[in-house]
Design a protein around this motif. Structure first.
Motif, mmCIF file in Angstrom:
data_model
loop_
_atom_site.group_PDB
_atom_site.id
_atom_site.type_symbol
_atom_site.label_atom_id
_atom_site.label_comp_id
_atom_site.label_asym_id
_atom_site.label_seq_id
_atom_site.Cartn_x
_atom_site.Cartn_y
_atom_site.Cartn_z
ATOM 1 N N ASN A 88 0.840 -1.187 0.000
ATOM 2 C CA ASN A 88 0.000 0.000 0.000
ATOM 3 C C ASN A 88 0.884 1.248 0.000
ATOM 4 O O ASN A 88 2.113 1.160 0.017
ATOM 5 N N ALA A 89 0.252 2.409 -0.015
ATOM 6 C CA ALA A 89 1.000 3.648 -0.177
ATOM 7 C C ALA A 89 1.961 3.894 0.983
ATOM 8 O O ALA A 89 3.092 4.339 0.780
ATOM 9 N N ALA A 90 1.515 3.626 2.208
ATOM 10 C CA ALA A 90 2.386 3.861 3.365
ATOM 11 C C ALA A 90 3.598 2.938 3.328
ATOM 12 O O ALA A 90 4.725 3.353 3.633
ATOM 13 N N GLN A 91 3.390 1.691 2.951
ATOM 14 C CA GLN A 91 4.516 0.759 2.846
ATOM 15 C C GLN A 91 5.469 1.197 1.739
ATOM 16 O O GLN A 91 6.689 1.081 1.874
ATOM 17 N N LEU A 92 4.910 1.693 0.629
ATOM 18 C CA LEU A 92 5.769 2.178 -0.454
ATOM 19 C C LEU A 92 6.609 3.364 -0.006
ATOM 20 O O LEU A 92 7.775 3.490 -0.412
ATOM 21 N N GLU A 93 6.033 4.232 0.808
ATOM 22 C CA GLU A 93 6.799 5.374 1.299
ATOM 23 C C GLU A 93 8.028 4.898 2.071
ATOM 24 O O GLU A 93 9.124 5.445 1.912
ATOM 25 N N ALA A 94 7.862 3.852 2.880
ATOM 26 C CA ALA A 94 9.002 3.289 3.615
ATOM 27 C C ALA A 94 9.995 2.635 2.659
ATOM 28 O O ALA A 94 11.217 2.740 2.836
ATOM 29 N N ASP B 190 12.131 -4.815 -1.640
ATOM 30 C CA ASP B 190 12.001 -3.367 -1.825
ATOM 31 C C ASP B 190 12.082 -3.001 -3.303
ATOM 32 O O ASP B 190 11.286 -2.190 -3.803
ATOM 33 N N LEU B 191 13.051 -3.584 -3.995
ATOM 34 C CA LEU B 191 13.222 -3.269 -5.406
ATOM 35 C C LEU B 191 12.019 -3.736 -6.221
ATOM 36 O O LEU B 191 11.531 -3.017 -7.105
ATOM 37 N N PHE B 192 11.500 -4.926 -5.931
ATOM 38 C CA PHE B 192 10.321 -5.431 -6.639
ATOM 39 C C PHE B 192 9.120 -4.503 -6.416
ATOM 40 O O PHE B 192 8.345 -4.249 -7.339
ATOM 41 N N ASP B 193 8.955 -4.006 -5.186
ATOM 42 C CA ASP B 193 7.819 -3.131 -4.905
ATOM 43 C C ASP B 193 7.923 -1.828 -5.701
ATOM 44 O O ASP B 193 6.933 -1.355 -6.270
ATOM 45 N N ALA B 194 9.112 -1.241 -5.729
ATOM 46 C CA ALA B 194 9.289 -0.006 -6.498
ATOM 47 C C ALA B 194 9.100 -0.261 -7.987
ATOM 48 O O ALA B 194 8.488 0.547 -8.702
ATOM 49 N N LEU B 195 9.592 -1.397 -8.483
ATOM 50 C CA LEU B 195 9.447 -1.724 -9.897
ATOM 51 C C LEU B 195 8.002 -2.043 -10.250
ATOM 52 O O LEU B 195 7.585 -1.861 -11.401
ATOM 53 N N THR B 196 7.225 -2.523 -9.282
ATOM 54 C CA THR B 196 5.793 -2.735 -9.520
ATOM 55 C C THR B 196 5.114 -1.410 -9.861
ATOM 56 O O THR B 196 4.283 -1.336 -10.767
ATOM 57 N N PHE C 179 10.559 3.472 -0.503
ATOM 58 C CA PHE C 179 11.294 4.530 -1.201
ATOM 59 C C PHE C 179 12.339 5.163 -0.287
ATOM 60 O O PHE C 179 13.446 5.485 -0.733
ATOM 61 N N THR C 180 11.997 5.322 0.977
ATOM 62 C CA THR C 180 12.964 5.899 1.922
ATOM 63 C C THR C 180 14.196 5.017 2.041
ATOM 64 O O THR C 180 15.337 5.509 2.055
ATOM 65 N N ARG C 181 13.989 3.703 2.120
ATOM 66 C CA ARG C 181 15.141 2.797 2.223
ATOM 67 C C ARG C 181 15.977 2.816 0.943
ATOM 68 O O ARG C 181 17.212 2.856 0.995
ATOM 69 N N LEU C 182 15.324 2.794 -0.212
ATOM 70 C CA LEU C 182 16.068 2.788 -1.470
ATOM 71 C C LEU C 182 16.808 4.105 -1.676
ATOM 72 O O LEU C 182 17.954 4.119 -2.163
ATOM 73 N N GLU C 183 16.172 5.211 -1.322
ATOM 74 C CA GLU C 183 16.823 6.510 -1.479
ATOM 75 C C GLU C 183 17.931 6.713 -0.455
ATOM 76 O O GLU C 183 18.755 7.624 -0.602
ATOM 77 N N GLY C 184 17.965 5.872 0.585
ATOM 78 C CA GLY C 184 18.978 5.997 1.615
ATOM 79 C C GLY C 184 20.320 5.392 1.256
ATOM 80 O O GLY C 184 21.286 5.529 2.014
ATOM 81 N N TYR C 185 20.424 4.726 0.084
ATOM 82 C CA TYR C 185 21.701 4.166 -0.336
ATOM 83 C C TYR C 185 22.684 5.316 -0.602
ATOM 84 O O TYR C 185 22.411 6.191 -1.435
ATOM 85 N N ARG D 223 11.057 5.768 -9.676
ATOM 86 C CA ARG D 223 12.212 5.792 -10.578
ATOM 87 C C ARG D 223 13.433 6.385 -9.884
ATOM 88 O O ARG D 223 14.552 5.870 -10.007
ATOM 89 N N THR D 224 13.213 7.467 -9.158
ATOM 90 C CA THR D 224 14.322 8.092 -8.436
ATOM 91 C C THR D 224 14.916 7.135 -7.408
ATOM 92 O O THR D 224 16.142 7.022 -7.270
ATOM 93 N N ALA D 225 14.038 6.436 -6.683
ATOM 94 C CA ALA D 225 14.512 5.509 -5.644
ATOM 95 C C ALA D 225 15.287 4.354 -6.245
ATOM 96 O O ALA D 225 16.350 3.969 -5.736
#
Length: 500
Positions: free
Chosen positions: A174-180, A204-210, A182-188, A223-225
């Motif tokens: 869901n949207a709240a889980q996606l926000e988390a 995490d990567l599969f969720d963003a790619l979904t 994206f935060t983890r992916l952008e934290g690299y 895409r940014t994440a």
């Protein structure tokens, strides 16, 4: 001239095609659906017509010898590379040249794509959940299970049935889980390698790619994440793979007559749970049912982004006030820096606490208090905490209230009960339910055994913490407060509205 073996292979393919078309005709023909109620004469007419279709279908298609040889060479290449000959590449009889073009796309974006083979195949299966025609998910799950080669790599160890079922069962975030996510992916801090199968990083990567696959027009943050996590080069290879998967889905959706291969039919017959999940179209129907999935994936993100902007403005205002008030009390850099940094750390702890909450959760008073005490390594042997757990605090008032708790803890560590091993700190809290008013959290802070008279000269009588409690909390939080410096130590009470 074509060899006899080539002609026999062609003949077998033609017969198989005829069988498949005939079975479809038997299922779909209106005459067959009415055969139980039809007269014997009607049944005879149907059978005569069926025999006529058989005779016409069995007439061999005229092909030159070079066409047959080229086709056989092409099919051998496909089979050598994939381990099987998928019907996907034999479905272009009306336009034979298209098969080689489809194959060229598959090699460029899928097979020869330098991403890890198992990652590519698992992603193919995961995203194929969103295709209503189930050919792709069945065939590529077969590759993962050793019915062929995952992404054309014969050296990849096959997955187990259990692993595939887990992959197929992952819920759409869901949207709240996606926000988390994206935060983890952008934290690299720097791009990482493509994650290992079944790792949290892969999830995490599969969720963003979904998001990128299902709603590409609304996937800027995804895409940014992803780019931040994997780097520019791998990002482009991932996008190329997504494009091929999209094309494969469109091809199968516009060619619903594509049949499952025999190996997967047999496998699904033996493993009913696997078959049920492979053939379940609920995710695909959700994705295609108006904006249902789009709203689930991105609709709430707009709300979250709006709230984030609001919180950011509030946070900057809080930091500005903290900076100004710290400057008025500490006029040299040496005295200003550690105090200001300590207060920024308290703000950061609250933001970290907020980011770890799932949707609908709130920061609790006992959680906030324990986090602040732990940050200052306070000895729990000197502290008594007495109150109900899980009292939820209002997000809009959280930052100011957290700073007040921070100032109380810092003063206790520097001058009060937590600076003296023989002293003691009691924090007691309770909730009062009002009839027509929001519930109130009553917090009682009492230090004993300090003997302030002995160290009175070192204690600031009117610092930022006291001003915050006596002035800011009543003004911003509609709180009632009382701050006293007793001979035994600080005594403070705070009554603040909270959530039910």
């Amino acid at each position: 001239m074509p060899r006899p073996t080539d002609l026999m292979a062609l003949r077998r393919l033609s017969i198989a095609a005829v069988l498949q078309r005939t079975v479809r005709a038997l299922v779909e023909a209106p005459a067959m659906r009415r055969v139980s109620a039809a007269s014997r004469g009607d049944r005879r007419k149907f059978l005569v017509g069926l025999r006529a279709r058989w005779r016409m279908a069995l007439v061999p298609t005229k092909r030159t010898g070079s066409d047959v040889v080229a086709r056989n060479r092409f099919e051998r290449e496909v089979q050598n590379r994939l381990g099987v000959l998928p019907n996907f590449f034999t479905s272009t009889s009306a336009a034979p040249a298209l098969a080689s073009q489809l194959w060229a796309q598959a090699k460029a974006a899928y097979l020869d794509n330098p991403l890890p083979s198992l990652f590519k195949e698992r992603l193919f299966v995961h995203l194929s959940r969103f295709c209503e025609v189930r050919y792709c998910i069945v065939r590529h799950a077969g590759f993962l299970l050793g019915k062929g080669y995952p992404a054309g790599n014969a050296r990849v160890t096959p997955e187990t049935i259990e692993q595939i079922v887990i992959l197929l069962s992952r819920p759409v975030p869901n949207a709240a889980q996606l926000e988390a996510v994206f935060t983890r992916l952008e934290g690299y801090l720097e791009p990482a390698e493509i994650p290992a199968p079944r790792s949290k990083a892969e999830e995490d990567l599969f969720d963003a790619l979904t998001v990128m696959f299902v709603v590409p027009s609304r996937s800027a943050q995804a895409r940014t994440a992803v780019r931040q996590a994997v780097g520019d080069g791998p990002f482009e290879y991932v996008v190329a793979l997504l494009a091929f998967i999209r094309m494969a889905h469109y091809w199968t959706e516009t060619h619903p007559e594509l049949a499952y291969e025999t190996d997967m039919i047999m496998l699904m017959a033996q493993h009913h749970d696997l078959a049920r999940r492979l053939l379940d179209t609920s995710d695909a129907e959700w994705a295609h049912a108006g904006d249902a999935l789009r709203e689930a994936l991105t609709g709430q993100l707009q709300v979250l982004n709006t709230e984030l902007q609001h919180r950011t403005r509030n946070l900057l205002s809080v930091i500005q006030v903290v900076f100004d008030r710290t400057m008025t009390k500490h006029t040299t850099l040496d005295s200003f820096a550690p105090v200001f940094v300590s207060r920024l750390d308290a703000i950061s702890r609250v933001q970290t606490y907020l980011s770890r909450l799932v949707q609908g959760e709130k920061v609790t008073f006992d959680g906030l208090l324990r986090t602040e005490l732990a940050a200052h390594a306070a000895s729990l042997q000197q502290i008594t905490l007495d109150g109900p757990p899980g009292v939820r605090l209002r997000s809009s008032t959280l930052q100011t209230f957290a700073l007040a708790i921070h100032e109380l803890v810092v003063n206790a560590v520097k001058y009060g009960a937590l600076a003296n091993p023989n002293a003691h700190l009691l924090v007691r809290w309770e909730v009062e339910d009002g009839d027509d008013q929001p519930p109130l959290l009553h917090v009682h802070w009492e230090e004993t055994g300090v003997h302030l008279a002995d160290i009175d000269g070192n204690i600031p009588q009117s610092g930022y913490g006291r001003e915050l409690i006596e002035r800011a909390l009543p003004y911003q939080l509609k709180a009632k407060t009382c701050y006293e410096m007793m001979p035994e130590g600080v005594r403070c009470s705070i009554s603040v509205p909270v959530l039910m």
